[in-house]
Design a protein around this motif. Sequence first.
Motif, PDB file in Angstrom:
ATOM      1  N   LYS A 195      36.857  41.991  23.723  1.00 47.62           N
ATOM      2  CA  LYS A 195      36.905  40.857  24.443  1.00 47.62           C
ATOM      3  C   LYS A 195      35.444  39.962  24.614  1.00 47.62           C
ATOM      4  O   LYS A 195      35.083  39.051  24.980  1.00 47.62           O
ATOM      5  CB  LYS A 195      37.529  40.669  25.687  1.00 47.62           C
ATOM      6  N   TRP A 254      36.891  46.558  25.330  1.00 48.41           N
ATOM      7  CA  TRP A 254      38.071  45.761  25.450  1.00 48.41           C
ATOM      8  C   TRP A 254      38.354  44.947  24.260  1.00 48.41           C
ATOM      9  O   TRP A 254      39.498  44.280  24.066  1.00 48.41           O
ATOM     10  CB  TRP A 254      38.180  45.058  26.584  1.00 48.41           C
ATOM     11  N   PRO A 277      41.484  33.037  24.859  1.00 53.06           N
ATOM     12  CA  PRO A 277      41.876  33.887  26.139  1.00 53.06           C
ATOM     13  C   PRO A 277      41.276  35.215  26.347  1.00 53.06           C
ATOM     14  O   PRO A 277      41.209  35.834  25.678  1.00 53.06           O
ATOM     15  CB  PRO A 277      43.205  33.848  25.987  1.00 53.06           C
ATOM     16  N   ASP A 278      40.719  35.305  27.850  1.00 50.82           N
ATOM     17  CA  ASP A 278      40.161  36.429  28.247  1.00 50.82           C
ATOM     18  C   ASP A 278      39.080  36.865  27.743  1.00 50.82           C
ATOM     19  O   ASP A 278      38.791  38.236  27.299  1.00 50.82           O
ATOM     20  CB  ASP A 278      41.195  37.313  28.250  1.00 50.82           C
ATOM     21  N   THR A 279      38.131  36.031  27.044  1.00 48.19           N
ATOM     22  CA  THR A 279      36.922  36.265  26.133  1.00 48.19           C
ATOM     23  C   THR A 279      35.749  35.829  27.003  1.00 48.19           C
ATOM     24  O   THR A 279      35.885  34.887  27.808  1.00 48.19           O
ATOM     25  CB  THR A 279      37.239  35.945  24.826  1.00 48.19           C
ATOM     26  N   MET A 289      37.785  36.629  32.993  1.00 47.61           N
ATOM     27  CA  MET A 289      37.836  37.715  32.642  1.00 47.61           C
ATOM     28  C   MET A 289      36.517  38.643  32.951  1.00 47.61           C
ATOM     29  O   MET A 289      36.365  39.726  33.027  1.00 47.61           O
ATOM     30  CB  MET A 289      38.115  38.010  31.242  1.00 47.61           C
ATOM     31  N   LEU A 293      33.298  44.533  28.205  1.00 48.91           N
ATOM     32  CA  LEU A 293      34.385  43.526  27.428  1.00 48.91           C
ATOM     33  C   LEU A 293      34.298  43.954  25.965  1.00 48.91           C
ATOM     34  O   LEU A 293      35.171  43.769  25.153  1.00 48.91           O
ATOM     35  CB  LEU A 293      33.765  42.324  27.623  1.00 48.91           C
ATOM     36  N   CYS A 301      32.114  31.947  29.630  1.00 50.42           N
ATOM     37  CA  CYS A 301      32.803  32.621  30.261  1.00 50.42           C
ATOM     38  C   CYS A 301      34.071  32.387  30.567  1.00 50.42           C
ATOM     39  O   CYS A 301      34.224  30.971  30.856  1.00 50.42           O
ATOM     40  CB  CYS A 301      32.264  33.155  31.672  1.00 50.42           C
ATOM     41  N   THR A 302      35.151  33.093  30.592  1.00 45.45           N
ATOM     42  CA  THR A 302      36.579  32.828  31.176  1.00 45.45           C
ATOM     43  C   THR A 302      36.457  33.912  32.517  1.00 45.45           C
ATOM     44  O   THR A 302      35.523  34.588  32.531  1.00 45.45           O
ATOM     45  CB  THR A 302      37.531  33.445  30.233  1.00 45.45           C
ATOM     46  N   GLU A 349      36.566  40.691  36.047  1.00 46.68           N
ATOM     47  CA  GLU A 349      37.358  41.997  35.846  1.00 46.68           C
ATOM     48  C   GLU A 349      36.423  42.998  35.292  1.00 46.68           C
ATOM     49  O   GLU A 349      36.360  43.969  35.686  1.00 46.68           O
ATOM     50  CB  GLU A 349      38.592  41.623  35.059  1.00 46.68           C
ATOM     51  N   LYS A 367      32.872  34.804  42.234  1.00 47.77           N
ATOM     52  CA  LYS A 367      34.274  34.648  41.545  1.00 47.77           C
ATOM     53  C   LYS A 367      35.227  33.854  42.197  1.00 47.77           C
ATOM     54  O   LYS A 367      35.941  33.025  41.420  1.00 47.77           O
ATOM     55  CB  LYS A 367      34.657  36.127  41.892  1.00 47.77           C
TER      56      LYS A 367
END
Length: 238
Positions: free
Chosen positions: A206, A204, A124-126, A178, A201, A175-176, A181, A93
Amino acid sequence: MKCLIVAAGQGVRLREKGELKPLILLKDVPLIEHVIERACIAGLDGFVVVSGYRGEELRSELDRFSAGRDIRIAHVINDAWKRANGVSVLAAKRQLTAPFVLTMCDHLIDPDIYRDLLAAKIEPDTVTLAVDYNIGSSLNDPDDVTRVKCSDGRIQQIGKSLSDFNAIDTGAFLCTPMIFEALEESQAHGDDSISGAMNVLARWGKARVLDVRGKVWLDVDDPAGFGKAERLLDLGRI
């Protein structure tokens, strides 16, 4: 863009070929070097490798390879390498704060699959997983593949035991951050796998998919897969 390679496990299913899977010679070249070479061809320009089992041996070999080829390789150590592969990803990370490609040390991937991932729009964030809709392909073991249920370019569910699925996980991801998380959420509920994070994901909204459209990839996870890899290399197909 950087590439994260998971290389921490024991690789027991390929043990007859060598003690340390990433360093097993495939056509006189260590398996993980085949993986790195293909990513370099696609334009990836920096690598983070997560090691665990016999990690010092692997890191030493990668340092030699890195110096000889002028390829940047950073190391992350996963002392909990007996746990599932998501633990290795989460261990990296701090190294990865921008979008990156994720792959496995035993997956031979056509560089064009990586190129397609790199060309994909980064929402974003996917996280985007390269999937193979040819679920009847003879290249990969149907009893061992990770199965994916997709709809409208999104993952609905992923796992090895799915009975209702229409694609296969190739082991290549765009990857992003996210993803981290999602890994934390999944691991907090007892699932240490990358697939567990992808299911988070998916819930979510994503988790995306990218169709490999017939391009070749292979999980070199057992002697049968190793033999297929040798033949594909002989034919220049991968």
